[in-house]
Scaffold this motif. Structure first.
Motif, PDB file in Angstrom:
ATOM      1  N   SER A  74       0.810  -1.218   0.000  1.00 23.58           N
ATOM      2  CA  SER A  74       0.000   0.000   0.000  1.00 23.58           C
ATOM      3  C   SER A  74       0.847   1.273   0.000  1.00 23.58           C
ATOM      4  N   GLU A  78       1.223   6.120  -6.708  1.00 21.61           N
ATOM      5  CA  GLU A  78      -0.154   6.182  -7.202  1.00 21.61           C
ATOM      6  C   GLU A  78      -0.258   5.790  -8.674  1.00 21.61           C
ATOM      7  N   HIS A  79       0.807   6.018  -9.445  1.00 19.18           N
ATOM      8  CA  HIS A  79       0.728   5.798 -10.889  1.00 19.18           C
ATOM      9  C   HIS A  79       0.959   4.345 -11.297  1.00 19.18           C
ATOM     10  N   THR A 117     -13.516   5.294  -0.463  1.00 19.18           N
ATOM     11  CA  THR A 117     -12.979   6.518  -1.061  1.00 19.18           C
ATOM     12  C   THR A 117     -14.138   7.389  -1.508  1.00 19.18           C
ATOM     13  N   TYR A 127      -7.249   0.603 -11.223  1.00 14.98           N
ATOM     14  CA  TYR A 127      -6.942   1.499 -10.121  1.00 14.98           C
ATOM     15  C   TYR A 127      -5.522   1.261  -9.603  1.00 14.98           C
ATOM     16  N   PRO A 128      -4.993   2.211  -8.835  1.00 16.06           N
ATOM     17  CA  PRO A 128      -3.626   2.062  -8.309  1.00 16.06           C
ATOM     18  C   PRO A 128      -3.461   0.800  -7.469  1.00 16.06           C
ATOM     19  N   LYS A 130      -1.650   0.483  -4.956  1.00 22.85           N
ATOM     20  CA  LYS A 130      -1.640   0.799  -3.531  1.00 22.85           C
ATOM     21  C   LYS A 130      -3.048   0.675  -2.948  1.00 22.85           C
ATOM     22  N   LEU A 131      -4.088   1.013  -3.739  1.00 28.22           N
ATOM     23  CA  LEU A 131      -5.459   0.844  -3.269  1.00 28.22           C
ATOM     24  C   LEU A 131      -5.824  -0.633  -3.146  1.00 28.22           C
TER      25      LEU A 131
END
Length: 631
Positions: A74, A78-79, A117, A127-128, A130-131
């Motif tokens: 996590s 973000e990219h 979110t 989606y990223p 990390k999410l």
């Protein structure tokens, strides 16, 4: 005394009342998605009271990473994107899983995003990562909260470095020296991300992962070469561009453009095929929707298995797969360029006419140059494109732009993308044919070297935005990817540079990143646990005759097999460690399609419950002794 003998029932002492709860110790080694699935099933079985009443379960979960996340940490940038749309990821079994039927309700990744979110979410978006890591970590905490009082969960944030069988238990040791005895063990260690050993003392040769190591220390005046043009390359490119402050935006014509930050290095990307993976099409299918094979069916595979001891993939399986792909391609093409009615008339005919009449049926609707040809997909580069560097670059650009256009049309409406999506939808039937050395040795070799690279290029590529980014980076002068097929590289010790020999030119780079996920064989793994178990003979590599495709050897019940051919009934392996006897294990569970990851977890936990209950049965069912009062 005589009265007592006449009324023995009043004098029986129920010995079972003196026997307290029986504690069973279970180890889950690796707490990524596979380990989570095991935990989810144990909690589901315990809540459904499938364990014998006197059983208490202690689960010790070992993982140095945050529990649940696995390799989807996590704290990633973000990219960096998940390569699966949000609605097709879950940790929780559903009623389509053809196993125990026990359900533990929980949200899919998409549903979790909606709750956790504030922004609006698209079930068909990427989606990223990390999410996704946050979702998996949340799922671990959620499962712990649902565990009944009879289940105790103990997380241990350390690696297991050895496992040794001792009578009916396993002696487990961690990197800190902590030891424990476990009655049952699940091995779900997943991918190992190790820094690549240098081929030369001064070379800057890296594996793509961990990304923060492979992409750091590269100056803007330097050149970095990327061996591979698949999913890992997308990550590396993102780190070296967006990660350094570069910006992608669309111009008035909708074309993606790149604005450099001036901190990017020059990048050279190359691969054996000379091509990036194909873009994933926009998803137009419902979450529950998968193509059901008309030709590569379980029944057809069973008939082949009954006829042949082992199958030849190219001769017996691939033709059935191509029939399904041709059927979907042709039906979609006719629907697009003729009408829905014509497409349905064609479909009815194609599925009923003799095989030798199918081609003539297609000719009635589709011109020859637009028909489905597997060879054009497997080997798309024409000879004319290889005549010069300029011709190849022009052909490659057109090929990639067309790929993006096709991807934008979607996996239902675009004929080519609809056909390639079949490779994903019928994967369980492919597993049914391939798993546990279902192919001949020579066919298995061909599958690994010829078919799987083509299948990956066509069916498991990145989101289409990543192909657009490659084109934008090329136009901005950051990325070069027109070296052609079969490039080679070597490290020049004199210049301390990597020399890449392409089809049309020779290039040099200060850094080379092997941007692909290699799964080392168990014998060569840096995983100390696997090293120890193989060295001590408690595990062995899987072989199909003389061919080692990869992975540890297991029984068809997922139990580990020793060097001496002993099957350990109380240890199971799932996921990447058994990529070899099982086909295509590196997947995340998907809801509502009888996901193989969820089904496998259900099967092994059902086996666990059966064994525990069988061992407790003598205590549970035995008749207590008659004990008479001596008065």
């Amino acid at each position: 005394m005589e009265e007592s003998l006449n009324q023995p029932n009043n004098l029986i002492i129920d010995v079972s009342k003196w026997i307290g709860p029986k504690t069973v110790d279970i180890a889950v080694i690796g707490a990524g998605a596979r380990g989570l699935s095991i935990l989810e099933r144990i909690v589901a079985f315990a809540r459904a009271k499938k364990f014998a009443p006197e059983i208490n379960v202690n689960i010790t979960i070992f993982d140095p990473n945050p529990f649940g996340a696995g390799c989807h940490l996590s704290d990633q940038a973000e990219h960096l994107l998940v390569n699966t749309i949000a609605s097709q990821i879950t940790i929780f079994a559903d009623h389509t899983v053809q196993g125990s039927g026990l359900i533990l309700h929980g949200p899919s990744f998409y549903e979790w995003l909606c709750d956790h979110t504030s922004s609006l979410h698209d079930p068909n978006s990427y989606y990223p990562r990390k999410l996704l890591g946050e979702y998996l970590e949340w799922s671990f905490r959620y499962l712990c909260s649902l565990a009944p009082d009879t289940v105790n969960i103990k997380p241990v944030s350390h690696r297991v470095i050895s496992a040794t069988p001792s009578l009916k238990t396993w002696y487990i040791k961690t990197e800190t020296g902590e030891t424990s005895y476990q009655n049952y063990v699940f091995l779900t260690t997943g991918h190992e991300h190790e820094i690549l050993r240098k081929d030369a003392a001064n070379s800057r040769l890296f594996s793509a992962y961990p990304l923060h190591i492979s992409t750091s220390g590269i100056e803007s005046h330097e050149t970095v070469a990327l061996e591979g043009m698949g999913l890992s390359t997308c990550d590396v490119l993102s780190m070296l561009t967006i990660g350094r402050g570069g910006k992608f935006s669309r111009n008035q014509q909708g074309v993606l453009c790149y604005q450099p930050s001036q901190t990017e290095p020059k990048i050279i990307a190359f691969s054996r095929s000379g091509l990036p993976l194909s873009a994933r099409a926009s998803n137009q299918k419902e979450v529950r929707e998968q193509y059901k094979a008309n030709f590569l069916t379980r029944q057809a595979i069973n008939e082949l298995k009954n006829k042949y001891q082992k199958l030849d993939f190219a001769k017996q399986i691939l033709p059935l797969l191509l029939n399904d792909m041709e059927f979907v391609y042709s039906k979609t093409y006719i629907q697009k360029y003729h009408s829905y009615i014509a497409a349905n008339i064609f479909a009815n005919a194609y599925l009923t006419v003799p095989a030798n009449e199918r081609k003539s049926l297609i000719f009635d609707y589709i011109p020859p140059q637009h028909q489905f040809y597997w060879d054009n997909l497997a080997n798309p580069i024409p000879l004319t494109a290889l005549e010069s560097k300029a011709q190849f670059k022009q052909w490659l650009n057109n090929y990639l732009y067309t790929d993006v256009v096709n991807a934008n049309e979607g996996n239902v409406l675009n004929p080519l993308k609809a056909a390639c999506d079949i490779l994903r939808d019928v994967r369980d039937n492919l597993r049914y044919a391939i798993d546990f050395a279902g192919l001949t040795e020579s066919s298995h070799r061909w599958l690994m070297t010829a078919f799987i690279p083509t299948m990956n290029r066509l069916a498991v590529g990145p989101p289409k935005i990543r192909i657009e980014e490659m084109l934008a980076l090329q136009k901005a002068g950051i990325l070069k990817m027109d070296l052609g097929p079969q490039p080679e590289w070597e490290f020049d010790k004199t210049s301390n540079l990597f020399v890449i020999q392409g089809k049309f030119e020779t290039l040099e780079a200060e850094v080379l990143i092997r941007s692909r996920i290699d799964i080392p064989s168990p014998q060569q793994s840096s995983n100390l646990l696997l090293q120890q178990m193989i060295a001590d003979g408690f595990a062995r590599p899987f072989f199909n005759n003389q061919f080692h495709p990869n992975g540890l050897d297991i029984s068809q019940d997922f139990n580990m097999i020793s060097k001496e051919n002993h099957v350990y009934k109380n240890i199971w392996a799932l996921g990447t460690p058994i990529e070899g006897p099982k086909f295509y294990t590196f997947i995340l569970p998907r809801p509502f399609v009888n996901s193989t990851a969820l089904l496998d977890a259900d099967r092994v936990v059902q086996s666990l419950v059966n064994q525990i209950n069988a061992e407790s049965a003598p205590i549970q069912n035995q008749q207590p002794e008659k004990v008479y009062d001596s008065k």
